[in-house]
Design an enzyme around this catalytic site. Structure first.
Site, PDB file in Angstrom:
ATOM      1  CG  HIS A   1      44.778 -48.554  27.727  1.00 50.64           C
ATOM      2  ND1 HIS A   1      45.466 -47.337  27.808  1.00 50.64           N
ATOM      3  CD2 HIS A   1      45.660 -49.564  27.229  1.00 50.64           C
ATOM      4  CE1 HIS A   1      46.646 -47.811  26.977  1.00 50.64           C
ATOM      5  NE2 HIS A   1      46.808 -49.056  26.894  1.00 50.64           N
TER       6      HIS A   1
ATOM      7  CG  HIS B   1      45.796 -54.097  27.824  1.00 51.32           C
ATOM      8  ND1 HIS B   1      44.948 -54.037  27.061  1.00 51.32           N
ATOM      9  CD2 HIS B   1      47.059 -53.559  27.364  1.00 51.32           C
ATOM     10  CE1 HIS B   1      45.084 -53.024  26.398  1.00 51.32           C
ATOM     11  NE2 HIS B   1      46.387 -52.751  26.015  1.00 51.32           N
TER      12      HIS B   1
END
Length: 151
Positions: free
Chosen positions: A57, A72
């Protein structure tokens, strides 16, 4: 001056608009964010450098001067335990040198959205002062286009 490129295509928003107080307050550094379309994306390296960290992620790339850029994918998406993300680099990727624009991850924000996660993508100049980020893009940005400059 380091040109930090957008890792995904989408609408540029200020970090203050990211629905996470750590990013919104600039606690990890200044930058910008992109709200991507809810369709599959190959997420690319925003700068040339070495992969310092690569998770399903999120990732950090450090340039030759040691400046780290964090990408992110979504907010709190660590809780997905990698579901909906695909790593595109061989092996762990850590320590691998990449060019700006190198595909690192594949992600479909629609999957995260369907599970209740915000899909905004913060791109942060780690440990930089607020004044270090200039010329942030506005409106729509295409993957690989300049998102901001790091002075």
């Amino acid at each position: 001056m380091l040109s930090v490129r957008s890792p995904v295509t989408g609408a540029v928003v200020g970090l203050s608009e990211v629905p996470d107080p750590v990013f919104a307050r600039g606690l990890v550094g200044p930058g910008a964010a992109v709200t991507p379309a809810h369709e599959p994306h190959d997420v690319v390296a925003p700068v040339e450098g070495v992969v310092v960290k690569l998770q399903p992620h999120a990732f950090v790339i450090a340039d030759d001067e040691g400046r780290g850029v964090l990408v992110h994918l979504g907010i709190d998406t660590v809780r997905l335990d990698g579901a909906g993300f695909e790593t595109l680099l061989d092996g762990a990727g850590r320590g691998q040198r990449v060019a700006a624009g190198t595909p690192l991850l594949r992600w479909n924000p629609a999957d995260a959205w369907a599970r209740g996660f915000a899909t905004t993508v913060p791109v942060v100049a780690l440990d930089a002062g607020e004044e270090a980020v200039t010329r942030a893009a506005v409106g729509e940005v295409t993957r690989g286009e300049r998102l901001f400059q790091w002075a």
